[in-house]
Scaffold this motif. Structure first.
Motif, PDB file in Angstrom:
ATOM      1  N   ARG A 319       0.825  -1.200   0.000  1.00 37.34           N
ATOM      2  CA  ARG A 319       0.000   0.000   0.000  1.00 37.34           C
ATOM      3  C   ARG A 319       0.864   1.257   0.000  1.00 37.34           C
ATOM      4  NH1 ARG A 319      -4.447   0.352   4.621  1.00 37.34           N
ATOM      5  NH2 ARG A 319      -2.527   0.309   5.877  1.00 37.34           N
ATOM      6  N   THR A 320       1.962   1.233   0.757  1.00 26.45           N
ATOM      7  CA  THR A 320       2.884   2.370   0.774  1.00 26.45           C
ATOM      8  C   THR A 320       3.534   2.563  -0.596  1.00 26.45           C
ATOM      9  OG1 THR A 320       3.343   2.041   3.123  1.00 26.45           O
ATOM     10  CG2 THR A 320       4.936   3.333   1.862  1.00 26.45           C
ATOM     11  N   GLN A 323       1.143   3.916  -3.379  1.00 27.05           N
ATOM     12  CA  GLN A 323       0.697   5.321  -3.257  1.00 27.05           C
ATOM     13  C   GLN A 323       1.691   6.288  -3.874  1.00 27.05           C
ATOM     14  OE1 GLN A 323       0.096   5.616   0.964  1.00 27.05           O
ATOM     15  NE2 GLN A 323      -2.041   4.866   0.856  1.00 27.05           N
TER      16      GLN A 323
END
Length: 330
Positions: A319-320, A323
């Motif tokens: 997820r990091t 993004q």
């Protein structure tokens, strides 16, 4: 020989099954058999179906095995010249059999595709997907083969309920739905469509698809974990039928997008589980001859998703990574 075998799988469908069955019995063409496969329902579904006094209805009761297995059991005993599918919360328009069967017989088609109209709380609506708008006027009133649809193959509705099939054709190609997963329509559609030699479209609304809170696509829950195995089966279909190279660009995009959209929308409690399924799939892809094709043919968004999954060790790390902005290194 009976003209049409209608296969209706149902699990706990007491709210809607009566209308579905009645839509078959009310058809303007009466030469059909209705095979209702009760897939382990724990409500009054079986009693409702048994309450219809019509010898054309065949009720099969089985332990819960999922929609693919239920449809396959119906196919095993179907004896009609043609096969149609009905979901337990939907219904046919009253002239559906007459129109669909008339088209299939006149043109001796393996598959004929008709339009679907959507119903939601008293309101009917249409969309491009179910209206067959991807088929322009050059496809109307003629027979065509699947490769004539090469430019928009992955924009065709995969719903089995939107087609009438020649049963002999299904038997000859040993057409079966995947069992044990949801989204079983998708692999079945591509397998049968690519095998077909005679296809036609019917620009008439013959089927009503009802939207309600229990519909499979209305909530992105654990069922969407199956977008991963469904995509794996899809790849095998194209590879085994020597269609991979012809459709490679759109096929890979389609395979990535299913789980990608599912991961974006699935309930939070399933995100890590879905991530791990995708991760395992992509790690396996690295060991195949097709790995470089993913790197070379995916657009920027799908390429980043694919590589971020591979670069990350868990969902939080993914997820990091996802993004942040980056572009394919080509």
């Amino acid at each position: 020989m009976t003209e049409i075998s209608v296969i209706l799988p149902v699990f706990n469908g007491e709210k809607y099954i009566k209308k579905a069955v009645q839509s078959v019995l009310n058809q303007s063409m009466g030469d059909f058999e209705l095979i209702v496969v009760n897939d382990g329902s724990t409500d009054s579904t079986s009693d409702i179906v048994s309450g219809f006094d019509d010898e054309r209805i065949v009720l099969l009761n089985q332990e819960n095995r999922g929609p693919g297995a239920a449809r396959n059991r119906g196919l095993e005993i179907a004896c009609g010249r043609h096969v149609m599918f009905l979901d337990s919360d939907d219904w046919f328009c009253e002239d559906a059999f007459e129109i669909a069967c008339g088209e299939a017989r006149k043109n001796n088609t393996d598959i004929s595709i008709f339009q679907i109209i959507k119903y939601d709380s008293g309101t009917y609506s249409q969309n491009d997907w179910f209206n067959l708008n991807n088929f322009d006027e050059t496809f109307e009133n003629r027979i065509f083969n699947p490769h004539e649809c090469r430019d928009f193959l992955f924009d065709i509705s995969v719903s089995a309920c939107q087609k009438i099939f020649k049963r002999q054709f299904l038997n000859e190609i040993n057409a079966k739905f995947p069992e044990g997963i949801y989204f079983e329509d998708m692999p079945f559609f591509f397998y049968t469509f690519l095998k077909a030699e005679r296809i036609s479209i019917i620009k008439r609304h013959l089927y009503v698809r009802q939207k309600h809170p229990g519909s499979i696509t209305e909530s992105v829950d654990s069922k969407f974990l199956d977008t991963v195995p469904a995509g794996q089966i899809l790849m095998d279909i194209f590879i085994e039928n020597d269609c991979y190279d012809m459709y490679k660009f759109d096929l890979l995009a389609f395979k990535i997008n299913g789980p990608r959209y599912a991961l974006m929308g699935i309930e939070e409690k399933y995100k890590k589980q879905l991530y791990m399924l995708i991760k395992k799939d992509y790690e396996a892809i690295k060991l195949t001859p097709y790995y470089d094709d993913y790197l070379d043919n995916l657009g920027p968004v799908k390429w980043k998703f694919f590589t971020d999954i591979l670069r990350s060790n868990d969902y939080d790390e993914f997820r990091t990574l996802n993004q942040t902005k980056s572009s394919p290194a080509k």
